[in-house]
Scaffold this motif. Structure first.
Motif: not given
Length: 419
Positions: A72-75, A80-84, A122-125
């Motif tokens: 789990k990444s940070g943002y 608007v923060g993004m992570g994966i 699997g991964a999620a944006l």
């Protein structure tokens, strides 16, 4: 046969880390990232002492080793923060045979034998704006209308999009659409289908849609829930729930009440559906002791509908019998003890008994069932074996209209924090 995918997982995690490299230098994408690896050794044995139905297999018994890697990444910084988020899973067969396969631990091949190994990556944006988060990709929701069912070697996942909003204090709003699933003993994606009580349905849905909210107040001791779900062309469902916790001297009293109303949807791939379900679970806790009593009732022309291979979200859900058949009424008594109260933290025990009657079997007689569960778990608190967990479960389930079952599970687990 599914091949291990650990090398692909490493590449994905590396790519995820590189994706927002510029922002990571400034913000928390890397700094707030976490990764854990869980090893899970699972033995499952289920004896059918009085077989009822088409299958005449008298025993299901398998042993497997699973690995679950969660990243789990940070943002990234900014409005608007993004992570994966990424998850990799690997399951290995340790013991199985053609005449004992089918425990749900391992996939079964066309020859009726369990495969040697299976894996998934699997991964999620994820995108965050204020206190609202959108995720697209591999998901593991846990909802009143879709219970997260991590009850075998590897947990299931879903593919789709979800949004969770906490903009108002105490109020959590959620919604989403799931287009496919990877079941607990599968590596690939598949369309979702339903179960009515214990009976799987054959119709395949194009998606599962949901929306709902939970509002906590009274110093977070009381919460109200309202949800809607739709398994397209199979069923739609409404849920309302109430939870409350009340301190009373040395005791803490609790209540968990819920009501479901379900009907057929769209093309009616599972036929006409008419079901209402009510459950109540009351508790009283003092020190290490927690006592529960519960009552559950199924109404309408059908058993309770849910997404296939998931446990039900009902109050009398237990490991073996569902107690969710047509017209079924069931009562539960349960006792939990946390041995931390005696100076043994990490050791917990549960004993539970559920009995039911009034089942409409469609065979001219009233069905009844009962189940007794014993659970004992221990997690090592310190030393070189810290975080090693052991869980033992023993079940005896009896019925006059379905197979009697004697079941044993032994689960060893260890979670390693990588960073």
């Amino acid at each position: 046969m599914q091949k291990p995918m650990i090398s692909r997982l490493a590449l994905t995690v590396a790519a995820a880390s590189a994706f927002p490299a510029v922002q990571a230098a400034e913000g928390g994408f890397i700094e707030d990232s976490t990764a854990t690896l869980q090893a899970r050794n699972y033995y499952f044995s289920r004896d059918f002492s009085d077989i009822v139905g088409k299958s005449q297999q008298s025993k299901a018994e398998e042993w497997g080793q699973g690995f679950i890697l969660n990243f789990k990444s940070g943002y990234t910084q900014g409005t608007v923060g993004m992570g994966i988020d990424a998850i990799g899973q690997l399951g290995l067969k340790l013991d199985s045979s053609r005449d004992s396969a089918g425990t749900g631990l391992l996939p079964v091949g066309d020859d009726g034998r369990a495969v040697d190994d299976y894996s998934r990556l699997g991964a999620a944006l994820k995108v965050r704006l204020s206190n609202t988060e959108l995720k697209i990709g591999e998901l593991q929701p846990n909802l009143p209308v879709l219970t997260f069912s991590d009850i075998r070697l590897l947990p299931p996942t879903y593919q789709g999009a979800s949004i969770v909003s906490n903009e108002i204090d105490g109020l959590t709003l959620q919604g989403g659409r799931l287009r496919s699933t990877s079941l607990r003993n599968e590596a690939g994606d598949d369309r979702m289908r339903a179960m009515l009580g214990r009976t799987p349905q054959t119709g395949l849905s194009d998606g599962f849609n949901y929306a709902g909210g939970d509002y906590a107040f009274n110093a977070k001791r009381t919460s109200l829930s309202a949800w809607y779900a739709q398994l397209e062309d199979i069923y739609n469902q409404r849920f309302i729930g109430l939870k409350h916790s009340e301190p009373l001297g040395n005791w803490t009293l609790g209540a968990n009440l819920g009501f479901y109303d379900s009907q057929e949807d769209g093309s009616k791939l599972a036929g006409s559906i008419d079901n209402q379900a009510f459950y109540s679970l009351l508790s009283a806790k003092r020190g290490g002791h927690t006592f529960y009593v519960g009552y559950q009732a199924i109404y309408g022309d059908n058993a309770f509908p849910r997404v296939f291979a998931n446990v039900t979200p009902l109050g009398n859900e237990v490991p073996t019998y569902e107690f969710a058949e047509k017209d079924e009424r069931s009562w539960q008594a349960r006792y939990d003890y946390d041995f931390a109260a005696l100076g043994a933290p990490g050791l917990v025990a549960t004993v539970r008994y559920i009995t039911s009657d009034n089942v409409d079997t469609d065979n001219g007689f009233e069905g009844n069932a009962r189940e007794r569960d014993l659970d004992l778990g221990y997690t090592v608190q310190s030393g070189p074996l810290k975080n090693v967990g052991v869980r033992i479960r023993n079940v005896a389930a009896r019925s006059n209209y379905r197979s009697d079952i004697d079941e044993n599970r032994l689960i060893l687990s260890y979670t390693l924090t990588l960073f």
